[in-house]
Design an enzyme around this catalytic site. Structure first.
Site, mmCIF file in Angstrom:
data_model
loop_
_atom_site.group_PDB
_atom_site.id
_atom_site.type_symbol
_atom_site.label_atom_id
_atom_site.label_comp_id
_atom_site.label_asym_id
_atom_site.label_seq_id
_atom_site.Cartn_x
_atom_site.Cartn_y
_atom_site.Cartn_z
ATOM 1 N N ASP A 117 6.143 13.292 13.740
ATOM 2 C CA ASP A 117 6.033 12.946 11.827
ATOM 3 C C ASP A 117 4.556 13.285 11.213
ATOM 4 O OD1 ASP A 117 7.289 12.836 9.451
ATOM 5 O OD2 ASP A 117 6.681 10.506 9.307
ATOM 6 N N LEU B 148 0.886 -1.374 0.418
ATOM 7 C CA LEU B 148 -0.151 -0.346 0.102
ATOM 8 C C LEU B 148 0.895 0.876 -0.088
ATOM 9 C CD1 LEU B 148 -2.834 -0.650 2.417
ATOM 10 C CD2 LEU B 148 -2.586 -0.649 0.058
ATOM 11 N N GLY B 149 1.779 1.152 0.516
ATOM 12 C CA GLY B 149 2.981 2.111 0.591
ATOM 13 C C GLY B 149 3.781 1.966 1.534
ATOM 14 N N LYS C 161 1.856 -3.056 8.781
ATOM 15 C CA LYS C 161 3.261 -2.310 8.997
ATOM 16 C C LYS C 161 5.141 -2.773 9.227
ATOM 17 C CE LYS C 161 5.266 1.655 8.409
ATOM 18 N NZ LYS C 161 4.649 3.307 8.464
ATOM 19 N N SER D 212 9.575 4.635 8.733
ATOM 20 C CA SER D 212 9.793 3.634 9.404
ATOM 21 C C SER D 212 9.322 2.121 8.781
ATOM 22 C CB SER D 212 8.731 3.847 10.197
ATOM 23 O OG SER D 212 7.251 4.385 9.123
ATOM 24 N N GLY D 213 9.215 1.886 7.612
ATOM 25 C CA GLY D 213 8.870 0.693 6.984
ATOM 26 C C GLY D 213 7.420 0.400 5.465
ATOM 27 N N THR D 214 7.107 -0.460 5.436
ATOM 28 C CA THR D 214 6.519 -0.917 4.606
ATOM 29 C C THR D 214 5.524 -1.305 5.272
ATOM 30 O OG1 THR D 214 8.578 -0.915 3.165
ATOM 31 C CG2 THR D 214 6.003 -1.930 2.063
ATOM 32 N N VAL D 215 4.475 -0.513 3.979
ATOM 33 C CA VAL D 215 3.130 -0.976 4.416
ATOM 34 C C VAL D 215 2.076 -2.129 3.797
ATOM 35 C CG1 VAL D 215 0.092 -0.490 5.413
ATOM 36 C CG2 VAL D 215 1.877 1.138 5.173
#
Length: 806
Positions: free
Chosen positions: A636, A521-522, A543, A526-529
């Protein structure tokens, strides 16, 4: 055959037990739904918290027909009240009700159907009302979000994890045994310092921290404008002005409360389970007579040896049931205007303030003559401080006696008054004539809870033993009944529903749910979803975090706390995974993705939707900063982290990640830079301690971008210094147009794609808030709580630039 008979016996026993139990408590509820009501005439018509710690319903004073809708500690001996809805307007003991109406409003009506109190929830999607284990009465929507809570409207008590913020205060009861509002308050002053204030009909003054010292000598600071304080589960009270208090029995597992008592003293109490009585584990003032105004006009607070109120010579108690009314003269006060007066000396007594003048050096005789010749003077104080100092008093307020006070008060009385007894203060105390007038000023539990502990412990021990036997029988019955046949499917389904709210998942479960992490999804810093579907059919966003997060035990502890955070404008966290090197978070899936997809693309939001996003985002951040279980800084805030649900309501994502990854300093300070360029506050680059004001800065950039409709800080097309100059140039241009007083300045800054369809007043407000939020000096930035208040004030503004419906 014998086993079957035994099972039948236990089944019969359980049915009889539960039938009798349910019939006895048939009117007790864990929650109310729309259309339900509670009646004042139902002896057991009330709400209880799931753990039975708190009860909510109607409560009255002994021997009275006055009732209050209240919340109290279930297991306290005296039903200690922690909150009342109709504090200053009790209802009748016949015909009064609390209705949970179909429009989502909870209302309290008197016997004549007059609405005495109600919640402000008519336009929200309210589904149920319930009391949480924290003692908080909440109204929730079907998704479980809190839309109204009693914690936002405290009376005289602060419970663990309930926040005291800028616009909230604790107010004492009027007198012992009363629920009405008294004269003592705990709240943040305009200097950001938490204070105890006496606000009597005669005067208003601070009395804690010590008003004779400045803020810093008292161990406080007035440089933090966040104004938030709370009592945690361990018995620590923390405040943004650097006040920290520890209960003497600090530790988990104890029921506590912080209460401002009717005598004006602030105390932390701990519940003694065996007796149901309270033990004081901290108090603000060691000497109760230090409270200003505790005994009323003309009265003196004395130690005999316990603190009591007394009348000086020539005065008598005004109202024996209410010492706040003070003492009244027994003589005609017009006689004091003549010179036919004398002075009665009372050693070691003084009255705070109301000095007509202060003179030194001066002899005692000269001081006496100064008071006798001034009709305004009611008394004078004379002290020897190396030389004689004279204080001439125009009013007798805040009187106190202390043995080490090196002076006397001389009270003016007519010559005709009979000579007083040397121990007149003690005599006058006895002449007050009622049990109420004789009572100790301090909380009753300060002096009399210890003897009662011995008296009741045997009864409570017997009840506890009896309860343990009953529980053992029930457990054995369930074991015999279900050991072969298993738990019924309905019970098992209910358990799954409860346990699925927040849980720990295995890596294999999440790998299967996301189809081996295929549907991305994006991604961000901080990481990937990834999109996923859990085994129970729920769509989720999973995530996968990077490598900067903590070790497994610390990560699990922190995410368990973050998992309890619940607000309608925050993305719900369903669970997590902490397995070997894997760190994952499981979020609810949000339909319309992130704000940037609906702001900077052709499919842009209407003005009404943008303003709703601005308010919702502000509410979510205010909750993180001021109201949730632990003070959380997002660090953020940007359009990519503001998701939009099916109704285009905002939900902030990635909150708490700073807490998980940044552990460099004590308290609320972080030391490593994180966030997104363009939305990062200047203090990041200056290596200053990071506070909630970094979120305020990011929010300011976001709402300016929502008004303008374009990126104001696009770091992909410009280097750092050019982009910084562009943002500063934009702010400078807007400020100049505002200063010039142009009547059409806002039109030139609103997204032209809206074609003039916006509320002008709302646009001006958003721009002005945005400018204040991006101030380089963080002390000039507002708090998110104040931003919410400002936006709500113009939420329903009807001024429209163009008459079209938006």
């Amino acid at each position: 055959m014998r086993i079957q008979n035994l099972q039948s016996f236990y089944l019969l026993f359980l049915l009889v037990f539960f039938f009798s139990f349910n019939s006895a408590t048939s009117e007790s509820h864990l929650q109310l739904r729309r259309g339900d009501s509670l009646s004042v005439e139902g002896d057991q018509d009330f709400l209880t918290s799931p753990d039975n710690s708190f009860t909510c319903g109607f409560l009255n004073l002994e021997n009275s027909n006055a009732y209050w809708f209240a919340i109290w500690f279930t297991n306290s001996k005296e039903k200690t009240v922690v909150w009342t809805a109709n504090r200053d307007r009790p209802v009748n003991g016949h015909g009064s009700k609390v209705h949970f109406r179909g429009d989502g409003t909870m209302i309290l009506t008197d016997v004549d159907d007059t609405v005495v109190w109600q919640t402000n929830t008519t336009t929200t999607d309210v589904a149920i009302a319930k009391v949480l284990n924290s003692g908080n009465l909440v109204l929730e929507n079907p998704q479980g979000d809190n839309l109204w809570q009693s914690f936002d409207f405290p009376t005289d008590t602060l419970l663990p994890l309930q926040t005291l913020t800028k616009n909230k205060r604790l107010t004492s009861a009027l007198r012992k045994g009363s629920y009405g509002s008294g004269y003592f308050n705990l709240n943040f002053g305009s200097d950001n310092v938490l204070r105890l204030i006496s606000d009597t009909p005669d005067t208003s003054s601070n009395y804690w921290p010590n008003p004779d010292f400045n803020v810093y000598i008292n161990g406080r600071t007035n440089y933090n404008s966040s104004r938030v304080a709370f009592l945690d589960d361990m018995g620590r009270f923390l405040s943004s002005d650097q006040l920290q208090i520890n209960a003497s029995d600090m530790g988990y597992g104890i029921k506590r409360r912080m209460t401002i008592d009717y005598d004006g003293n602030l105390r932390i109490y701990s519940l003694i389970n065996s007796t149901g009585l309270w033990e004081i584990t901290w108090q603000a003032l060691g000497q109760s007579c230090s409270v200003r105004g505790v005994c009323g006009r003309n009265a003196v607070c004395v130690y005999a040896p316990d603190p009591r109120c007394a009348c000086p010579p020539g005065f008598e108690v005004t109202d024996p049931s209410d010492w706040n009314a003070g003492c009244k003269a027994t003589f005609n006060e017009t006689l004091l205007r003549s010179r036919q007066v004398k002075f009665v000396e009372i050693p070691h007594v003084d009255f705070y303030g109301f000095d007509l003048n202060t003179t030194s050096p001066l002899t005692l005789e000269a001081c006496r003559e100064m008071c006798a010749s001034d009709f305004r003077c009611l008394a004078f104080s004379y002290r020897i401080l190396g030389q004689g100092v004279c204080f001439v008093k125009s009013a007798l307020l805040n009187g106190y006696e202390t043995p080490d006070f090196p002076a006397s008060i001389y009270i003016k009385v007519p010559n005709s008054l009979q000579p007083p007894n040397p121990s007149i203060l003690y005599e006058s105390r006895r002449m007050c004539g009622s049990a109420e007038a004789e009572q100790i000023i301090g909380s009753p539990s300060m002096y009399d809870f210890v003897p009662k502990r011995v008296k009741w412990i045997y009864i409570y021990s017997f009840c506890a033993a009896l309860g343990a036997i009953e529980i053992t029988i029930i457990i054995l019955g369930w074991w015999f009944l279900f050991r072969k046949h298993g738990i019924p499917a309905s019970v098992e389904a209910g358990y799954r529903m409860i346990s699925s709210n927040f849980k720990r998942y295995t890596y294999a479960e999440l790998k299967k749910a996301t189809n081996n992490f295929k549907n991305e999804l994006g991604r961000g810093g901080s990481g990937t979803v990834y999109m996923g579907v859990l085994s129970d059919g729920r769509e989720v966003a999973v995530k996968k975090l990077g490598d900067v997060f903590q070790a497994q035990d610390e990560y699990s502890a922190e995410i368990s706390t973050i998992g309890k955070i619940n607000h309608m404008n925050l993305v719900r966290i369903w669970g997590f995974c902490s397995e070997r090197k894997h760190r994952l978070l499981v979020y609810e899936y949000i339909d319309n993705l992130s704000l940037d997809k609906h702001l900077f693309d052709s499919n842009f939001l209407t003005w009404k939707q943008r303003f709703a996003v601005a308010i919702g985002t502000a509410k979510g951040l205010a909750y993180l900063h001021h109201e949730c279980l632990e003070w959380v800084i997002h660090c953020d805030v940007k359009p990519e982290n503001i998701l939009l649900d099916g109704e285009f309501q905002p939900k902030i994502a990635d909150f708490g990640l700073a807490k998980l990854s940044q552990r460099g300093g004590p308290g609320s300070e972080f030391t490593r830079i994180r966030g997104t360029k363009g939305y990062m506050a200047p203090e990041w680059a200056l290596n200053h301690p990071i506070t909630a004001k970094v979120d305020v800065y990011g929010y300011g950039v976001v709402i300016l971008e929502m008004v303008r409709g374009i990126r104001l800080s696009n770091w992909e097309v410009a280097d750092e210094y050019e982009n910084e100059a562009a943002l500063k140039s934009f702010v400078r241009t807007v400020k100049k147009k505002i200063e010039r007083g142009s009547s059409v300045w806002v039109e030139s800054f609103v997204d032209p794609r809206l074609k003039g369809k916006f509320y002008r007043k709302q646009a001006e407000t958003l721009v002005q808030i945005g400018l204040s939020c991006v101030e380089e000096d963080r002390n000039k930035r507002p708090t998110m709580a104040s931003v919410v208040q400002t936006l709500l004030e113009c939420e329903d503004d009807a001024e429209v630039q163009i008459s079209d419906n938006l």
